[in-house]
Design a protein around this motif. Sequence first.
Motif, mmCIF file in Angstrom:
data_model
loop_
_atom_site.group_PDB
_atom_site.id
_atom_site.type_symbol
_atom_site.label_atom_id
_atom_site.label_comp_id
_atom_site.label_asym_id
_atom_site.label_seq_id
_atom_site.Cartn_x
_atom_site.Cartn_y
_atom_site.Cartn_z
ATOM 1 N N SER A 23 -3.290 -10.829 15.119
ATOM 2 C CA SER A 23 -3.973 -11.552 14.054
ATOM 3 C C SER A 23 -4.265 -12.992 14.443
ATOM 4 C CB SER A 23 -3.128 -11.523 12.775
ATOM 5 O OG SER A 23 -1.954 -12.281 12.924
ATOM 6 N N TYR A 52 -6.909 -8.631 8.312
ATOM 7 C CA TYR A 52 -6.073 -8.997 7.166
ATOM 8 C C TYR A 52 -6.175 -7.950 6.055
ATOM 9 C CZ TYR A 52 -5.164 -13.705 8.978
ATOM 10 O OH TYR A 52 -4.731 -14.765 9.726
ATOM 11 N N SER A 55 -4.395 -4.680 7.040
ATOM 12 C CA SER A 55 -2.942 -4.860 7.019
ATOM 13 C C SER A 55 -2.419 -4.905 5.589
ATOM 14 C CB SER A 55 -2.555 -6.148 7.757
ATOM 15 O OG SER A 55 -2.852 -6.067 9.133
ATOM 16 N N ALA A 56 -3.127 -5.614 4.714
ATOM 17 C CA ALA A 56 -2.681 -5.735 3.324
ATOM 18 C C ALA A 56 -2.642 -4.379 2.631
ATOM 19 C CB ALA A 56 -3.611 -6.685 2.556
ATOM 20 N N SER A 110 0.443 -2.326 11.532
ATOM 21 C CA SER A 110 1.038 -2.379 10.192
ATOM 22 C C SER A 110 2.065 -1.279 10.002
ATOM 23 C CB SER A 110 -0.055 -2.261 9.124
ATOM 24 O OG SER A 110 -0.927 -3.367 9.156
ATOM 25 N N THR A 405 2.256 -7.201 2.238
ATOM 26 C CA THR A 405 0.985 -7.403 1.545
ATOM 27 C C THR A 405 0.968 -8.752 0.844
ATOM 28 O OG1 THR A 405 0.641 -5.026 1.215
ATOM 29 C CG2 THR A 405 -0.535 -6.497 -0.269
ATOM 30 N N TYR A 408 -0.107 -11.369 3.282
ATOM 31 C CA TYR A 408 -1.538 -11.427 3.573
ATOM 32 C C TYR A 408 -2.341 -11.940 2.388
ATOM 33 C CZ TYR A 408 -0.742 -9.130 8.008
ATOM 34 O OH TYR A 408 -0.319 -8.855 9.279
ATOM 35 N N THR A 411 -1.980 -15.587 2.510
ATOM 36 C CA THR A 411 -2.807 -16.139 3.589
ATOM 37 C C THR A 411 -4.268 -16.235 3.162
ATOM 38 O OG1 THR A 411 -1.317 -15.155 5.217
ATOM 39 C CG2 THR A 411 -3.483 -15.844 5.992
#
Length: 465
Positions: A23, A52, A55-56, A110, A405, A408, A411
């Motif tokens: 990432s 992102y 992954s979330a 993930s 999660t 992210y 973020t």
Amino acid sequence: MNARSWWLLISVGLGILLNPLNSSMVSVAIPRLQDGFQLDFTAVSWIIFSFYMASAVAQPVVGKASDVFGRRNLFLAGLLVTFAASLFAPVSPSFGWLVVFRVVQSIGTSMMVAVGMALVRIHITERQGTALSVLSIFLSGAAAIGPFIGGVIMYWWDWHAIFVVNIPFVAASFLLAWRTIPEDEPPTAAAGSTSFRTWMTRLDAPGIVLFTAGLIALLVGLLSAKSSGHVSLLHVIVGLIGLLLLAVFVRHELRTASPFIPLRTFAQYRAMTRVNVEFMLVNVVFYSLFFGLPSYLQTVRHVSEFHTGLLMLSLGLCSLVVSPLAGRWIDRSGPRPALLLSAILMTAGSVWIATLHQTTPVIRVCVALAAFGIGNGLNNVGMQAALFKSSPKDIIGVASGLFQTSRYVGTILSSLLIGIVMGGTFSFEGFRIVGVILAVIALSLVFMSLRGKESGPLQQSSRHV
């Protein structure tokens, strides 16, 4: 911890570092990707946003699957998926295919993060604070050195090598995991009830589809507005569709017998919900600094990219140094004191941002980075320890996935915060306004830490979960 536990930690650590490494590495390859595929920055930025988003969504889904199917095989499968993506991405015939393989890579990495945390929770029952500090070193270290590794690769090779560099980590993690991770217990489904429909019911396939579609629509609406620099009617409609789907998801989860995310359990274990909210806010504060301070240094202070990179590297190094100390402290006193100190440090750092001026000495910048770095190191271990203390063992997979999660989402919200305050151009006054907002958020974390209930050292609590 015995030798087998340490080797298990290393095998998990080598796998989970691939998510933060990938990432952060790609950020320095954006200009090369623009030139290679003849695209503008807005289009190429989806190489970051897609990772992102995937992954979330993937981490809680994989966490739920690990609670049903077992964790060892899913961890190994994540390594194989990552290996395949790392092989095919460098030969992508177009940027669209590169984004596809990037999403596959995100799903594979993930799988290891969500399942890896659950493996540690289940198989390492002593000195869990120390174990978490080791994992934090892998996660924080990978995020800290990712841009540096990416820069070296860009200097000596090309963007293709950013994917190939994963292969040695995948191979080492796979060999160690194969030998050290215990076999999964047999599935708990009754004999004769293991049909495809039964498994889909246990996984709550409709809930997963609603959650995935809703979260993706919401994030696409938000990130499209961010990347384009303005909010259009289409962005609003897509975001509202996402919120509607998530509302339908909540209604479905409250009614189904085997929910993907056991919302009633989260309501029963309020501390688990509070930990996720705190972790999201922590990441809003941390990544607002992580994304905003380099622009301040280069735009306002005219610091070179090289020296800016060195200053930002100190942020990650402070996290690395603090993590093992935090693990020992949490083993003795529980996570709450460490989280309180972290919130105080982040409040002080946010106040520092709000009081910046255009001739602030560089030494003060280093002090602020140290405060945020120490706070981040305490949070990485303390928040995960607090999650372990508050989560029932039988849903630790989905709980760990939702926890990531939250990272992210925090973020993404930090990026949106900076974009909303700054508009299209970075400004010194805008950065100070961001500092004021972050100070309010960090101060709320102080009060949340003071109000949080603590039940003693981590090992003591983990035995009774």
